[in-house]
Design an enzyme around this catalytic site. Structure first.
Site, PDB file in Angstrom:
ATOM      1  NE  ARG A 243      -3.513   2.631   2.420  1.00 19.61           N
ATOM      2  CZ  ARG A 243      -4.422   3.117   1.565  1.00 19.61           C
ATOM      3  NH1 ARG A 243      -4.742   2.394   0.501  1.00 19.61           N
ATOM      4  NH2 ARG A 243      -4.981   4.286   1.753  1.00 19.61           N
ATOM      5  CB  VAL A 244       1.621   4.018  -2.164  1.00 15.12           C
ATOM      6  CG1 VAL A 244       2.851   3.253  -2.609  1.00 15.12           C
ATOM      7  CG2 VAL A 244       0.531   3.865  -3.218  1.00 15.12           C
ATOM      8  CG  ASP A 246      -0.782  10.104  -0.485  1.00 10.78           C
ATOM      9  OD1 ASP A 246       0.436   9.864  -0.553  1.00 10.78           O
ATOM     10  OD2 ASP A 246      -1.520  10.126  -1.485  1.00 10.78           O
ATOM     11  CB  CYS A 259     -11.152  10.481   5.870  1.00 11.54           C
ATOM     12  SG  CYS A 259      -9.826  10.562   7.073  1.00 11.54           S
ATOM     13  CB  CYS A 261      -6.801   8.130   6.290  1.00 12.96           C
ATOM     14  SG  CYS A 261      -7.215   9.296   4.963  1.00 12.96           S
ATOM     15  CD  GLU A 290      -2.677  15.899   7.235  1.00 12.57           C
ATOM     16  OE1 GLU A 290      -3.884  15.734   6.985  1.00 12.57           O
ATOM     17  OE2 GLU A 290      -2.004  15.135   7.960  1.00 12.57           O
ATOM     18  CG  ASP A 330      -5.544  14.789  -4.728  1.00 12.03           C
ATOM     19  OD1 ASP A 330      -4.409  15.086  -4.320  1.00 12.03           O
ATOM     20  OD2 ASP A 330      -6.079  13.691  -4.520  1.00 12.03           O
ATOM     21  NE  ARG A 332      -3.931  12.682  -2.454  1.00  2.00           N
ATOM     22  CZ  ARG A 332      -4.775  11.684  -2.252  1.00  2.00           C
ATOM     23  NH1 ARG A 332      -4.459  10.732  -1.403  1.00  2.00           N
ATOM     24  NH2 ARG A 332      -5.918  11.635  -2.882  1.00  2.00           N
ATOM     25  CB  SER A 354      -4.426   1.521  -3.385  1.00  2.00           C
ATOM     26  OG  SER A 354      -4.793   2.814  -3.836  1.00  2.00           O
TER      27      SER A 354
END
Length: 418
Positions: A243-244, A246, A259, A261, A290, A330, A332, A354
């Site tokens: 998993r990647v 953020d 959320c 996360c 973040e 977004d 990112r 993901s």
């Protein structure tokens, strides 16, 4: 006694030498041999030696400046790197010698003590930008998984009900500007100028030193957690669960339920442990981005805007409210994300935990094969996070064709329906 304050007699607008004196050691990005590639010298102990823009420690360089200004840190301090070498070796891998595969970190950054020893012995202040160590993690969600029978304590990957063994690494950002510009589809000159302007002119060398290709930006890096044998990461025949992730401080650390996360992160760690116990290897890469790289202030402003809008918080307005506040949905992106996977030697991810198509697409574009994609189980989605999940699904996030029924979900969670 209060520390002695140190002041500089000469203040320069640039941290690099002018047109006189010896030229800095060149960096031949992508060279297979470290001696040919050359060291990244970003320290301030001898400005004449510097061959990059910026300095070490990413965002923490500002705290270092405060320590120097307060007289608590000698600006000429050179770290003693005795016994700091990585606990596990990585590479070199073919991607290290490809200037297009890795553009946002220094593949030799973990081994400067050895590969650039000759430079260090000559007085060059070469410092690591990657560190690798051993550790344990202890999470209540893993204890729950053991109690529910989904995981077993094996004494190797899991030492006890919640304590797992990991190899972990931390990286600092090291950007090869020509490569970064190519990833984002812009010219290097536009990238340099924009970085200079949008940091308020913080790094004039971006526009005055076109001969320097490498920039160490003052941003956060990433942390790598490996479950199982790290040497197996580069073997495509060994099942890899990855998993990647953020950063989301509110959820990851404090359990905020707006959320998914932390639930998704914990689910991924459980899957990584299970995969490692079955003879594979697990990998979680934690990026400092973040609030979709918008920051927590912007994120909290968006929370308010979502909750207070007419009609309440809805999936239809989820991304629109973010864009109204931040100007973009977004920030990112994910163009630089696969670099760390290339540094680890990863060529195939058998199970990618993901639902993000942005992450999946970036990994595949980077030449890494992806097999199964694992979504977050429905029972792990907090009630208040349903809006977020519905919005992401509507925007095209990956969802599996088959959704487990209630009995299967209860079985996965270790519950008894009776």
């Amino acid at each position: 006694m209060a520390p002695t304050k140190r002041t500089s007699k000469h203040i320069k607008l640039t941290s690099h030498p002018g047109g006189h004196g010896a030229k800095p050691i060149p960096i031949n990005w992508g060279a297979a041999d470290p001696a040919t590639r050359g060291p990244v010298i970003a320290t301030l102990t001898n400005p004449e030696h510097r061959n990059v823009i910026g300095t070490h420690s990413g965002a923490y360089s500002v705290y270092r400046a405060l320590a120097v200004a307060a007289g608590a840190l000698d600006p000429h301090h050179v770290p003693d790197l005795t016994n700091t070498a990585p606990t596990d070796p990585f590479g070199p891998f073919p991607a290290w010698a490809d200037p297009e595969k890795i553009v946002s970190l220094d593949p030799w950054g973990a081994t400067v003590q050895t590969v650039f020893k000759d430079y260090i012995d000559k007085g060059y202040d070469v410092r690591p930008s990657i560190a690798v160590t051993k550790a344990h993690i202890d999470m209540p969600e893993i204890r729950d998984a053991v109690e529910a029978g989904r995981l077993e304590v094996d004494g190797k990957i899991l030492k006890s009900a919640g304590e797992g063994r990991v190899t972990k690494a931390a990286t600092e950002p090291v950007w090869y500007l020509p490569g970064v510009a190519k990833r984002f589809g812009c010219t290097e000159s536009d990238l340099r100028r924009t970085l200079f302007e949008q940091t308020g002119g913080m790094f004039p060398e971006l526009v005055t030193r076109g001969d320097l290709d490498v920039f160490l930006p003052p941003i956060g890096g990433q942390t790598i957690y490996i479950f199982g044998d790290p040497s197996k990461l580069s073997d495509p025949s060994v099942p890899l669960t990855a998993r990647v992730h953020d950063e989301c401080n509110g959820s990851d650390v404090f359990g905020s339920d707006i959320c998914t996360c932390r639930p998704y992160l914990a689910h991924a760690i459980e899957e990584c442990i299970r995969g490692a116990q079955a003879g594979g290897v697990g990998l979680v890469v934690y990026f400092r981005k973040e609030g979709r790289a918008l920051g927590e202030v912007t994120k909290f402003l968006v929370y308010n805007a979502r909750k207070r809008q007419e009609g309440g918080d809805t999936a239809a307005q989820y991304f629109a409210r973010t864009e109204c506040v931040a100007g973009v949905q977004d920030m990112r992106f994910q163009e630089l994300m696969p670099d760390v996977l290339h540094w680890l030697g990863v060529t195939k991810i058998h199970r990618l935990v993901s639902m993000s198509n942005m992450k999946y697409d970036a990994i595949v574009r980077g030449g890494i094969e992806v097999g199964e994609r694992v979504n977050i189980p429905d029972y792990l989605i907090p009630a208040d996070a349903r809006v977020e999940m519905d919005a992401k699904k509507a925007a095209g996030y990956f969802t599996p064709d088959a959704v487990p029924d209630a009995a299967e979900l209860a079985k996965q969670k270790g519950r008894n329906l009776e």
